[in-house]
Design a protein around this motif. Structure first.
Motif, PDB file in Angstrom:
ATOM      1  N   VAL A   1      89.099  39.557  39.961  1.00 20.53           N
ATOM      2  CA  VAL A   1      89.221  40.850  40.660  1.00 20.53           C
ATOM      3  C   VAL A   1      88.609  41.942  39.782  1.00 20.53           C
ATOM      4  O   VAL A   1      87.811  42.767  40.250  1.00 20.53           O
ATOM      5  N   LYS A   2      88.968  41.916  38.505  1.00 19.88           N
ATOM      6  CA  LYS A   2      88.466  42.953  37.593  1.00 19.88           C
ATOM      7  C   LYS A   2      86.943  42.865  37.451  1.00 19.88           C
ATOM      8  O   LYS A   2      86.258  43.888  37.396  1.00 19.88           O
ATOM      9  N   THR A   3      86.429  41.640  37.380  1.00 20.14           N
ATOM     10  CA  THR A   3      84.971  41.483  37.240  1.00 20.14           C
ATOM     11  C   THR A   3      84.259  42.007  38.484  1.00 20.14           C
ATOM     12  O   THR A   3      83.245  42.719  38.385  1.00 20.14           O
ATOM     13  N   ARG A   4      84.788  41.647  39.678  1.00 20.93           N
ATOM     14  CA  ARG A   4      84.144  42.116  40.911  1.00 20.93           C
ATOM     15  C   ARG A   4      84.181  43.643  40.982  1.00 20.93           C
ATOM     16  O   ARG A   4      83.228  44.283  41.422  1.00 20.93           O
ATOM     17  N   MET A   5      85.305  44.214  40.562  1.00 22.64           N
ATOM     18  CA  MET A   5      85.419  45.667  40.574  1.00 22.64           C
ATOM     19  C   MET A   5      84.421  46.287  39.584  1.00 22.64           C
ATOM     20  O   MET A   5      83.812  47.316  39.880  1.00 22.64           O
ATOM     21  N   TYR A   6      84.245  45.647  38.448  1.00 25.61           N
ATOM     22  CA  TYR A   6      83.312  46.156  37.430  1.00 25.61           C
ATOM     23  C   TYR A   6      81.907  46.307  38.022  1.00 25.61           C
ATOM     24  O   TYR A   6      81.275  47.344  37.902  1.00 25.61           O
ATOM     25  N   TYR A   7      81.450  45.236  38.710  1.00 25.28           N
ATOM     26  CA  TYR A   7      80.103  45.287  39.292  1.00 25.28           C
ATOM     27  C   TYR A   7      80.039  46.223  40.503  1.00 25.28           C
ATOM     28  O   TYR A   7      79.034  46.894  40.729  1.00 25.28           O
ATOM     29  N   ALA A   8      81.139  46.271  41.268  1.00 29.61           N
ATOM     30  CA  ALA A   8      81.173  47.183  42.423  1.00 29.61           C
ATOM     31  C   ALA A   8      81.065  48.628  41.939  1.00 29.61           C
ATOM     32  O   ALA A   8      80.318  49.440  42.491  1.00 29.61           O
ATOM     33  N   ARG A   9      81.801  48.938  40.891  1.00 26.45           N
ATOM     34  CA  ARG A   9      81.780  50.300  40.342  1.00 26.45           C
ATOM     35  C   ARG A   9      80.393  50.667  39.851  1.00 26.45           C
ATOM     36  O   ARG A   9      79.904  51.766  40.080  1.00 26.45           O
ATOM     37  N   LYS A  10      79.790  49.720  39.147  1.00 25.48           N
ATOM     38  CA  LYS A  10      78.453  49.966  38.592  1.00 25.48           C
ATOM     39  C   LYS A  10      77.497  50.350  39.713  1.00 25.48           C
ATOM     40  O   LYS A  10      76.742  51.317  39.615  1.00 25.48           O
ATOM     41  N   SER A  11      77.563  49.566  40.801  1.00 28.37           N
ATOM     42  CA  SER A  11      76.658  49.789  41.917  1.00 28.37           C
ATOM     43  C   SER A  11      76.966  51.112  42.627  1.00 28.37           C
ATOM     44  O   SER A  11      76.057  51.880  42.959  1.00 28.37           O
ATOM     45  N   MET A  12      78.269  51.408  42.825  1.00 24.53           N
ATOM     46  CA  MET A  12      78.635  52.641  43.531  1.00 24.53           C
ATOM     47  C   MET A  12      78.315  53.865  42.677  1.00 24.53           C
ATOM     48  O   MET A  12      77.877  54.898  43.190  1.00 24.53           O
ATOM     49  N   GLN A  13      78.527  53.737  41.386  1.00 29.06           N
ATOM     50  CA  GLN A  13      78.215  54.867  40.501  1.00 29.06           C
ATOM     51  C   GLN A  13      76.713  55.138  40.510  1.00 29.06           C
ATOM     52  O   GLN A  13      76.287  56.288  40.510  1.00 29.06           O
ATOM     53  N   ALA A  14      75.926  54.054  40.579  1.00 31.84           N
ATOM     54  CA  ALA A  14      74.465  54.232  40.626  1.00 31.84           C
ATOM     55  C   ALA A  14      74.087  54.970  41.907  1.00 31.84           C
ATOM     56  O   ALA A  14      73.223  55.852  41.887  1.00 31.84           O
ATOM     57  N   SER A  15      74.765  54.645  43.034  1.00 35.10           N
ATOM     58  CA  SER A  15      74.468  55.333  44.301  1.00 35.10           C
ATOM     59  C   SER A  15      74.795  56.813  44.185  1.00 35.10           C
ATOM     60  O   SER A  15      74.051  57.673  44.641  1.00 35.10           O
ATOM     61  N   PHE A  16      75.947  57.114  43.582  1.00 37.03           N
ATOM     62  CA  PHE A  16      76.354  58.508  43.400  1.00 37.03           C
ATOM     63  C   PHE A  16      75.330  59.272  42.569  1.00 37.03           C
ATOM     64  O   PHE A  16      74.905  60.361  42.919  1.00 37.03           O
TER      65      PHE A  16
END
Lengths: 180, 121
Positions: A156-171
């Motif tokens: 869960v933490k790993t998936r969130m890590y990559y999700a955050r990275k991608s969403m932060q890049a969009s922001f």
């Protein structure tokens, strides 16, 4: 644990159809939102929602209260959604055979589709979207998400890590002067 | 004591308020001295806001739920659960024993006619 939902599910396990109708109506908005966010396909949702609730009806007596009613139902929804994505063609055929609903919502998508959020979710995998939606949308803790998705907490933490990275890049990409 | 990376991975659940008390105080303590995590929190709050943006709900939505629910309940009648189907053990169905016995007697008759019957022709 939500005692109202537990009572309903116990009644469903005993074959009470009125309780099943109440549970369906209570869960439909949540399921639509969750299923849309992870499949991003509004055509699939009606069929998937019914599939999920049919499984609830058939397996209610197997619910052992080791989890909450909502984590159990969302877990079923997640597995059904993954299955639908893997077997898109089969689901498409079933959807084409469905009659048009008697009541048309002018814009069903208005309920669940937020264009800004769509941009954020664009580059996430289905699995990452599920973790993000359950965290930010539903407010679940990471052990609860692990339970719903049937994966270890570290995953869960790993998936969130990559999700955050991608969403932060969009922001950052949207900020004036930010990277494109 | 958790490392910076360990605290960083807890931040999404700090933002949604689902961490346990111990984890919450560890994150709070770390935030006091970590600018990077403070910036992350700001961004996560913005992401969280996007996920929870309220959208006008169509007036027909309630009707739609009601109709969908009615259609779904109609489907349930077409697909009864295994546990709802009447199950009767063989011992409670005496006609099965009787019909099996009649079947057996016909089979024995047929076999007899096949083997011995020719002699009567």
């Amino acid at each position: 644990m939500n005692s109202g939902e537990l009572k309903l599910l116990k009644a469903v396990a005993e074959g009470d159809k009125r309780a099943m109708a109440s549970l369906y109506e209570c869960y439909m908005p949540r399921l639509w939102r969750f299923l849309y966010r992870i499949t991003r396909d509004s055509d699939l949702i009606q069929e998937l929602t019914n599939d999920v609730m049919l499984t609830v009806w058939q397996k209610a007596e197997q619910f052992r209260q080791e989890s909450t009613v909502s984590t159990w139902i969302l877990g079923i929804a997640y597995r059904k959604a993954l299955d639908a994505i893997r077997h898109q063609k089969r689901y498409r055929n079933r959807i084409e055979q469905l009659p048009e609903p008697a009541v048309q919502v002018n814009d069903v998508n208005a309920l669940i589709v937020d264009r800004d959020l769509d941009k954020l979710l664009d580059n996430l995998t289905t699995e990452q979207r599920a973790v993000a939606e359950l965290s930010f949308g539903f407010g679940y803790s990471y052990p609860e998400i692990a339970e719903i998705l049937g994966i270890p907490v570290n995953t869960v933490k790993t998936r969130m890590y990559y999700a955050r990275k991608s969403m932060q890049a969009s922001f950052e990409g949207e900020r004036p002067g930010g990277p494109k | 004591m958790k490392s910076h990376e360990e605290v960083k991975e807890l931040l999404p659940w700090f933002v949604n308020g689902s961490l346990n008390e111990d984890e919450q105080s560890i994150v709070n303590e770390h935030l006091e001295s970590c600018d990077e995590c403070q910036r992350d929190i700001e961004q996560l709050l913005m992401i969280s806001k996007e996920f929870n943006a309220t959208v006008d709900i169509d007036d027909d939505w309630d009707d739609y739920i009601e109709v969908s629910s009615r259609n779904f309940m109609g489907k349930l009648d077409e697909s009864p659960r295994k546990q709802d189907l009447p199950v009767q053990s063989r011992s409670r169905q005496p006609w099965l024993w009787i019909s099996s016995a009649v079947d057996c007697s016909f089979i024995v008759d047929d076999l007899y006619l096949l083997t011995v019957g020719d002699a009567y022709r």
